[in-house]
Design an enzyme around this catalytic site. Structure first.
Site, short mmCIF file in Angstrom:
data_model
loop_
_atom_site.label_atom_id
_atom_site.label_comp_id
_atom_site.label_asym_id
_atom_site.label_seq_id
_atom_site.Cartn_x
_atom_site.Cartn_y
_atom_site.Cartn_z
N ASP A 197 -11.05 2.01 3.69
CA ASP A 197 -11.39 0.63 3.33
C ASP A 197 -12.88 0.44 3.05
O ASP A 197 -13.28 -0.60 2.54
CB ASP A 197 -11.00 -0.31 4.48
CG ASP A 197 -9.68 -1.03 4.21
OD1 ASP A 197 -9.34 -1.20 3.04
OD2 ASP A 197 -9.02 -1.41 5.20
N GLN A 205 -5.03 -1.87 9.55
CA GLN A 205 -4.69 -3.15 8.93
C GLN A 205 -5.21 -4.30 9.80
O GLN A 205 -4.88 -4.39 10.98
CB GLN A 205 -3.16 -3.26 8.76
CG GLN A 205 -2.72 -4.49 7.99
CD GLN A 205 -3.22 -4.51 6.55
OE1 GLN A 205 -3.17 -3.51 5.84
NE2 GLN A 205 -3.73 -5.66 6.11
N LYS A 240 0.84 -1.21 0.00
CA LYS A 240 0.00 0.00 0.00
C LYS A 240 0.87 1.26 0.00
O LYS A 240 0.60 2.23 -0.71
CB LYS A 240 -0.94 -0.03 1.22
CG LYS A 240 -2.03 -1.09 1.08
CD LYS A 240 -2.74 -1.42 2.37
CE LYS A 240 -3.63 -2.66 2.15
NZ LYS A 240 -4.26 -3.14 3.38
#
Ligand code: NAP
Length: 281
Positions: free
Chosen positions: A115, A92, A48
């Site tokens: 997300d 995460q 990322k």
């Protein structure tokens, strides 16, 4: 259906949008919070960060020790939520044992939820409106369209009903006028469903789970699985037995995974654009 050509096309457009924001005196910033030392999470976060770097997006990694308390994780997310320079926040997952993913995610403001995991954002898939969509299903839809797969009126079968892949993928396919069947571990006679699929999305988490006898000739297969095996990364589809039956299939690695990161970039840029007033909120 390889991911790389889709990512190449997206990256060119995304770079221009980041430039346009910079021309208005506005950088784009993604903050990634990683807790503990899970090796897979470390790789995902690195991918990322690299994607951000390629597009000129600032990436901030906040690495908390695995011994951190729930309150400390939530305080970290609250601080990022209040930081005017941060456009998108990503926690995460999975968190180390003992920490509550769901409770922590509620500390990411919906307007910075990179997300698309917040219920306000998932809810737009049912109720409509502007929201941030989960990256992997968004990538699946992008790939299908990029490769010219006709969706309207087709029978899509999704194996898996997780909140981050299966369910949102099913809703997005429904939004494209597919007729959708969602299968899961309690589905009776799975093969009976998968054999009728024009489009089969496998999001199970079991290497080689979908075999040739489970699919019909000419189907389109999206293999979402990422399974670490002694032979390396493998998808949920047994590409050997499926062989030539599929009209299109996504490889693992090199398929959906690449799009997931590209769609995260898309989400962050969209969040920055909304905060700058370049698009409707
Ligand atoms: P998950 O939360 O573990 O969900 C797996 C789903 O598969 C569940 O809904 C489960 O049913 C279903 N399932 C399990 N065994 C089954 C069986 N025998 N028959 C039918 N259905 C069965 O996993 P996930 O987060 O959705 O991820 C799925 C896979 O995609 C994993 O390999 C993951 O690593 C990968 N993934 C890849 C990306 C990417 O970027 N490519 C992104 C996210 C995830 P129940 O609901 O009944 O338990």
């Amino acid at each position: 259906m390889y991911g790389a050509p889709c990512v190449e096309k997206l990256s060119a457009e995304q770079k221009e949008r980041v430039e346009a924001l910079r021309a208005r005196g506005r950088g784009v910033c993604l903050a990634v919070v990683r807790v503990g030392d899970d090796p897979a999470s470390e790789v995902y976060v690195r991918n990322k960060k690299n994607a951000c770097q390629r597009l000129g997006i600032e990436s901030r990694e906040i690495h908390l020790p695995g011994s951190v308390s729930q309150a400390e994780v939530e305080e970290c997310l609250d601080k990022l939520g209040a930081d005017p320079d941060v456009d998108g926040i990503l926690l995460q997952l999975p968190l180390p044992r003992g920490l509550d993913d769901k409770a922590a995610l509620t500390h990411i403001p919906a307007a910075k939820d990179a997300d698309g995991f917040r219920s306000e954002n998932c809810g737009t898939l049912i109720c409509g409106g502007e929201g941030t969509l989960p990256c992997t299903p968004r990538g699946i839809l992008y790939m299908l369209k990029h490769y010219g797969v006709a969706l309207e009126g087709k029978h899509a079968v999704v194996i898996g009903r997780s909140a981050i892949v299966g369910k949102p993928a099913a809703l997005m396919l429904l939004g494209e006028n597919c007729t959708v069947t969602v299968c899961h571990s309690k589905t009776a006679d799975l093969k009976e469903h998968t054999r009728r699929a024009d489009i089969l999305v496998a999001a199970v988490g079991k290497a080689g789970f979908v075999t040739g006898d489970m699919v019909k000739d000419g189907c389109v297969i999206v293999d979402v699985g990422i399974n670490r095996t002694p032979e390396g990364l493998r998808g949920d589809v047994d590409a050997v037995s499926v062989g030539d039956k599929a009209a299109f299939i996504t490889p693992v690695p090199g398929g959906v995974g690449k799009l997931t990161v590209a769609m995260l970039m898309e989400n962050v840029i969209e969040l920055a654009e909304r905060r700058t007033g370049l698009t409707e909120a």
